[in-house]
Design an enzyme around this catalytic site. Sequence first.
Site, PDB file in Angstrom:
ATOM      1  N   ALA A 123     -36.437  -1.460  15.432  1.00 40.21           N
ATOM      2  CA  ALA A 123     -35.803  -0.764  14.224  1.00 40.21           C
ATOM      3  C   ALA A 123     -36.437   0.779  14.566  1.00 40.21           C
ATOM      4  O   ALA A 123     -36.103   1.643  13.656  1.00 40.21           O
ATOM      5  CB  ALA A 123     -36.287  -1.077  12.947  1.00 40.21           C
ATOM      6  N   ASN A 190     -41.937  -5.998  11.852  1.00 35.29           N
ATOM      7  CA  ASN A 190     -42.378  -6.064  13.320  1.00 35.29           C
ATOM      8  C   ASN A 190     -42.569  -4.751  13.903  1.00 35.29           C
ATOM      9  O   ASN A 190     -43.179  -4.576  15.117  1.00 35.29           O
ATOM     10  CB  ASN A 190     -41.345  -7.204  13.908  1.00 35.29           C
ATOM     11  N   HIS A 220     -38.189   4.452   8.417  1.00 35.32           N
ATOM     12  CA  HIS A 220     -39.551   4.259   9.190  1.00 35.32           C
ATOM     13  C   HIS A 220     -39.935   5.817   9.646  1.00 35.32           C
ATOM     14  O   HIS A 220     -39.205   6.427  10.425  1.00 35.32           O
ATOM     15  CB  HIS A 220     -39.322   3.474  10.413  1.00 35.32           C
TER      16      HIS A 220
END
Length: 263
Positions: A123, A190, A220
Amino acid sequence: MKKLAIIGLGFIGQTVIDAINSQKIGYQIQAIYDIDEKAIEKVQTRLKNVRVMKNLSDFYDCDVVIECAVQSVVEKIFDKVLENNIYFIPMSIGAFVTNESLYLKYQNLNAEKKKFILLPSGAIGGFDSISAIALEGLNTVVLETRKPYHVFEKNAYVLKNNIHLNENKETIIFEGNAKEAAKQFPRSINVAARLSLATLGREETRVRILSDPTIKQNIHRILIESKVGSYEFVFKNKPSPTNPKTSWLAALSLISFLRKIQD
């Protein structure tokens, strides 16, 4: 055409199947595995000749194994894929930083064997630039992950630690290193493990996780300080249509990765 085994038939596994059926990537789906029989039956209605694996290591006739299930699966099949020189793409990258035995095995692989372990970006991204920055050394690496409020409502870590989720403003859920983050949030962080393996390692890569009621995306933010300069990478990802804990980009990064290695 490479033969593919898929372990885990959730959103990411189904996205791979869709990409193959629509000829976005050129693979043959040889074998599948899932603990959910309904998920297997769903795939079998679309792929008449696909083989259902008898166990997690039943990929003897495959060229590539994709894991998109849980961290424990990575440990269970790691030795087997290496013994058979089968390419292995694990999506549960957190296993490489939470499991001490697996961590040491991975770190000590020689170049010939390590080439069979392929780590997708998931991601997040920017690893070409991050690798270049790392050539001159990294001082600090921080990953800040924000997810919508509802993602954490029934989260085991939140409940265990009696964390009160504020419905009106952000709540800090976790602060620590990548190893602990991957351990406490095995299905949804992850990215921390992936970043740590590319930068300062599992102990020195810092992670902050927040619940944010004002957003609908998974955000993120990577902050890097180095001799070369200061860097900020931001990824605002829409969650997958069927699993709000998983960013849509994670599945697409796997498709892109498969496209690169298909020949």
